[in-house]
Design an enzyme around this catalytic site. Structure first.
Site, PDB file in Angstrom:
ATOM      1  N   HIS A 260       0.832  -1.201   0.000  1.00 24.10           N
ATOM      2  CA  HIS A 260       0.000   0.000   0.000  1.00 24.10           C
ATOM      3  C   HIS A 260       0.873   1.261   0.000  1.00 24.10           C
ATOM      4  O   HIS A 260       0.720   2.143  -0.855  1.00 24.10           O
ATOM      5  CB  HIS A 260      -0.908  -0.022   1.244  1.00 24.10           C
ATOM      6  N   GLU A 261       1.787   1.336   0.943  1.00 19.67           N
ATOM      7  CA  GLU A 261       2.646   2.532   1.028  1.00 19.67           C
ATOM      8  C   GLU A 261       3.547   2.635  -0.205  1.00 19.67           C
ATOM      9  O   GLU A 261       3.840   3.744  -0.664  1.00 19.67           O
ATOM     10  CB  GLU A 261       3.470   2.524   2.321  1.00 19.67           C
ATOM     11  N   GLU A 290      -4.735   8.030  -2.737  1.00 19.13           N
ATOM     12  CA  GLU A 290      -5.155   6.730  -2.218  1.00 19.13           C
ATOM     13  C   GLU A 290      -5.480   5.761  -3.353  1.00 19.13           C
ATOM     14  O   GLU A 290      -5.346   4.551  -3.206  1.00 19.13           O
ATOM     15  CB  GLU A 290      -6.358   6.926  -1.278  1.00 19.13           C
TER      16      GLU A 290
END
Ligand code: MG
Length: 487
Positions: A260-261, A290
């Protein structure tokens, strides 16, 4: 280039230098700073912030004197972004911002205590005050139709209650039957034994490093460290950092947090280097940012081809995973069941957690509900949307720090990330092939071209229209969930 803009950009380099320093100080505070440094560091950071506000007062008239007519997209983007910041600092009296900063500093401490003790009444007076200030901010900023629009716009430029009602309405109506079918079908809706299994942190770190290699993170411009809450920061386009965390149990949590990061980091790393030191360097919105982390985490990372590719590395580094087939691991990575905590939620139930927060924020700003009644209202919504009811406020209304921080209008951007990530999957014809073959380089190249390189030259809706021909359309997310879980 327009002479006035050139001059402003010259001054902006100093402003950006302060931001650069601030981000590094923040990163250090979250990673390696000794505990004792916190108080002085807090003051330094807020003083730097004051210096930044002054910059906007100083350039206000010059920015306003620039005529839009002969500007190109880049210049127009610069003016748009500067005007947004100027509008914010000029409209809201400094006392109100100081007040908010004071209350939120206190309230985040109180929130932590209240959550630990399961006592909403301690936090409630602070939240009341915060909602009051948020209403004042909305009034000062100005809005059409709904005060919430002023706050939504701070995180997602141009996104309104009408847009949100459309997105969340569709999700409520169409995700519910999907969730019900997933549960009755049973394949994905079981808890998996690996969720309770411990792992070796050293080996897990090796696995996460392997993921970074596969995602081709440029190690001369990027690094990964450990922090309590995973985050990404872009000190500059050539210095982008993520953190992850090791809970020691349920290895998918650190595995997907790393991916995700990395998705956030890839966005930052792939910006046009010419945007450095300009007001359009940042992403156009939180939702757009996001969308990149969700794309890499869910659409690529939880997809079958990626899991198959990673499988040998997984069983090599996670002992408890060895007895499971690639099919089992794929199911473990994609379990779906209603739960109480947003941050642990899967990609189907997650959006209901956001619908609930959206409804509550909207009602609070309309003054239709009272802060003191929130625990009850929260629990009723949870029961209505997910069929589960918190046993206490710690796993209910007190679970997130956002409201204690004064972030109203932030939550919806999480779902926008999911919505846009699914749009991207279907709107780019090459992606069905690229995702099937784990062609990471090809995927990154298209995302760079369509999104990353532009920074915030375009407002989010304009960028979406330009690159994909439409804005936040939730139907792609529905299609994605149906294809993945019901076919
Ligand atoms: Mg994120």
């Amino acid at each position: 280039m327009n002479e006035k803009i050139k001059e402003i950009l010259g001054e902006y380099r100093k402003y950006e230098s302060i931001s650069h320093a601030q981000r590094l100080l923040d990163w250090d505070l979250e990673t390696y700073m000794p505990q004792g440094g916190i108080e002085i560091r807090g003051e330094v950071i807020s003083n730097l912030e004051l210096m930044q506000q002054e910059f906007f007062y100083r350039i206000k008239e010059r920015v306003e004197s620039i005529e839009d007519r002969d500007l190109d997209d880049f210049e127009r983007g610069i003016i748009r972004r500067l005007k947004r910041d100027i509008h914010f600092y000029v409209s809201i009296p400094p006392e109100v911002l100081k007040d908010l900063s004071k209350v939120t500093t206190e309230s985040s401490v109180v929130w932590r205590e209240a959550r630990k003790k399961g006592d909403f009444s301690r936090f409630s007076p602070y939240l009341e005050r915060i909602v009051e200030i948020e209403r004042i901010i909305a009034e000062k900023l100005g809005y059409e139709k709904h005060p919430y629009n002023a706050l939504l716009d701070l995180f997602e430029e141009g996104f309104t209650v009408d847009d949100a009602d459309n997105v969340f309405g569709t999700i409520q109506n169409k995700c519910k039957p999907i969730l019900e079918k997933i549960i009755s079908d049973g394949r994905f809706s079981r808890k998996h034994p690996l969720e309770k299994k411990k792992y070796d942190v050293k080996r897990m770190e090796m696995l996460n490093r392997k993921v970074l290699e596969i995602l081709e993170m440029p190690m001369d411009r990027f690094r990964m460290d450990v922090s309590a809450h995973p985050f990404t920061t872009s000190i500059s386009i050539n210095d982008v950092r993520i953190t992850t965390r090791y809970e020691g149990i349920n290895f998918k949590s650190t595995f997907y947090s790393t991916i995700h990061e990395s998705g956030h980091a890839i966005y930052e790393l792939q910006k046009d280097p010419q945007l450095e030191f300009t007001p359009v360097k940042g992403a156009p919105s939180l939702g757009m940012h996001e969308s990149q982390s969700r794309f890499f985490e869910n659409i690529l990372g939880r997809g079958r081809p990626f899991v198959e590719m990673m499988y040998p590395q997984i069983v090599e580094n996670v002992r408890s995973a060895r007895k499971y087939s690639v099919d089992d691991i794929y199911t473990y990575f994609n379990t779906v069941y209603p739960s109480l905590i947003r941050v642990d939620a899967d990609e189907v139930t997650y959006n209901f957690h956001i619908v609930l927060r959206y409804e509550i924020e909207k009602l609070l700003l309309e003054d239709k509900i009272q802060v003191k009644d929130l625990p009850e209202i929260w629990d009723d919504f949870m029961e209505k949307y997910l069929g589960v009811r918190p046993k206490n406020v710690s796993e209910g209304v007190l679970q997130d720090i956002h409201w204690a921080n004064g972030s109203f209008g932030y939550f919806p951007t999480y779902t926008l990330g999911n919505v846009v990530s699914a749009m991207i999957k279907y709107k780019i014809p090459e992606f069905s092939d690229y995702l099937g073959k784990n062609n990471i380089r090809g995927i990154k190249e298209i995302l760079r071209e369509k999104i990353h390189r532009h920074g915030s030259i375009y407002a989010p809706k304009d960028l979406l229209n330009k690159s994909f021909g439409e804005t936040y359309n939730p139907e792609y997310l529905i299609k994605y969930l149906e294809e993945k879980y019901l076919k």
